[in-house]
Design a protein around this motif. Structure first.
Motif, PDB file in Angstrom:
ATOM      1  N   ASN A  52       7.949   1.454 -37.159  1.00  0.00           N
ATOM      2  CA  ASN A  52       8.847   0.522 -36.465  1.00  0.00           C
ATOM      3  C   ASN A  52       9.769  -0.186 -37.457  1.00  0.00           C
ATOM      4  OD1 ASN A  52       8.055   1.061 -33.865  1.00  0.00           O
ATOM      5  ND2 ASN A  52       6.962  -0.859 -33.550  1.00  0.00           N
ATOM      6  N   SER A  55      12.440   2.185 -38.585  1.00  0.00           N
ATOM      7  CA  SER A  55      13.464   2.319 -37.546  1.00  0.00           C
ATOM      8  C   SER A  55      14.440   1.150 -37.607  1.00  0.00           C
ATOM      9  CB  SER A  55      12.816   2.380 -36.152  1.00  0.00           C
ATOM     10  OG  SER A  55      12.151   3.603 -35.949  1.00  0.00           O
ATOM     11  N   ALA A  60      17.834   1.859 -35.916  1.00  0.00           N
ATOM     12  CA  ALA A  60      17.386   2.700 -34.804  1.00  0.00           C
ATOM     13  C   ALA A  60      16.455   1.874 -33.919  1.00  0.00           C
ATOM     14  CB  ALA A  60      16.667   3.943 -35.329  1.00  0.00           C
ATOM     15  N   THR A  62      12.946   1.072 -31.902  1.00  0.00           N
ATOM     16  CA  THR A  62      11.536   1.274 -32.233  1.00  0.00           C
ATOM     17  C   THR A  62      10.875   2.135 -31.162  1.00  0.00           C
ATOM     18  OG1 THR A  62      10.980  -0.838 -31.193  1.00  0.00           O
ATOM     19  CG2 THR A  62      11.320  -0.849 -33.576  1.00  0.00           C
ATOM     20  N   GLY A  91      14.069   7.126 -32.554  1.00  0.00           N
ATOM     21  CA  GLY A  91      13.733   6.280 -33.692  1.00  0.00           C
ATOM     22  C   GLY A  91      12.762   7.017 -34.588  1.00  0.00           C
ATOM     23  N   TYR A  92      12.271   6.330 -35.608  1.00  0.00           N
ATOM     24  CA  TYR A  92      11.329   6.932 -36.549  1.00  0.00           C
ATOM     25  C   TYR A  92       9.905   6.708 -36.052  1.00  0.00           C
ATOM     26  CZ  TYR A  92      15.321   7.436 -39.596  1.00  0.00           C
ATOM     27  OH  TYR A  92      16.528   7.792 -40.127  1.00  0.00           O
TER      28      TYR A  92
END
Length: 197
Positions: A52, A55, A60, A62, A91-92
């Motif tokens: 998170n 991101s 980006a 979450t 997101g990541y």
């Protein structure tokens, strides 16, 4: 597993330097001898909180939401109350087990990894063993085990589309780690093994 979407995966395991650079309110720094080592001794939820934060650092959205975090005496996150995974968010995040296996199987070679036979019982700088596959992620076998997004569940004997694991821990109640580590024999590492945590 068949995929009907594209995804990206990191070139290497998250390093101590990357992890500690984003440490703050939700997760704490880890003690490492070198910023280029893979981060180890983090819980699944520590990895989620890092994702998170990563991101947010890259502007980006979450992928994970929660209502409250619970920490142990060493400040590792052991539970995120109200935890939810949103695979549709750009997101990541941690890769799903299916994504991890898909990428790892393209260049799987535990004999060319940091393992029990050559590591001297310690992690090494990420991507420090030369790879014959240019442009593919390194250290998927050996060095440090890697969390994936999924809950452990028995797998069906059929092809699935976009499989993201079980919706909860069910009777198993555990998450999955992949790849083996510097403490594992090369011959014992298998891309389909599901961890020993």
């Amino acid at each position: 597993v068949a995929f009907t979407y594209d995804f990206f995966i990191g070139e290497h395991e998250v390093t101590c330097g990357e992890y500690n650079a984003l440490a703050g309110e939700t997760f704490t720094k880890v003690d490492c001898k070198n910023d280029s080592l893979p981060v180890t001794n983090v819980s699944f939820f520590d990895a989620v909180l890092f994702s998170n934060a990563y991101s947010k650092a890259h502007m980006a959205d979450t992928v994970y939401t929660y209502t409250a975090a619970v920490y142990d005496g060493e400040n590792h996150c052991v539970l995120l109350e109200g935890f939810d995974f949103h695979p549709d968010v750009a997101g990541y995040r941690l890769p799903t087990e299916a994504e991890w296996v898909s990428v790892a199987s393209q260049s799987w070679n535990p004999a060319n990894s940091w393992n029990l036979g050559n590591s001297k019982n310690s992690a090494h700088k990420v991507c420090s063993i030369p790879q014959k596959w240019e442009g593919r992620p390194c250290d998927m076998a050996g060095n440090a085990m890697e969390w994936v997004n999924d809950w452990y569940t028995n797998l069906p004997d059929t092809t699935l589309a976009n499989f993201v694991g079980a919706p909860d821990g069910g009777t198993h109640g555990k998450r999955i780690v992949k790849g083996g580590s510097f403490l594992h024999e090369a011959a014992a590492m298998n891309a389909y093994s599901r961890g020993d945590v």
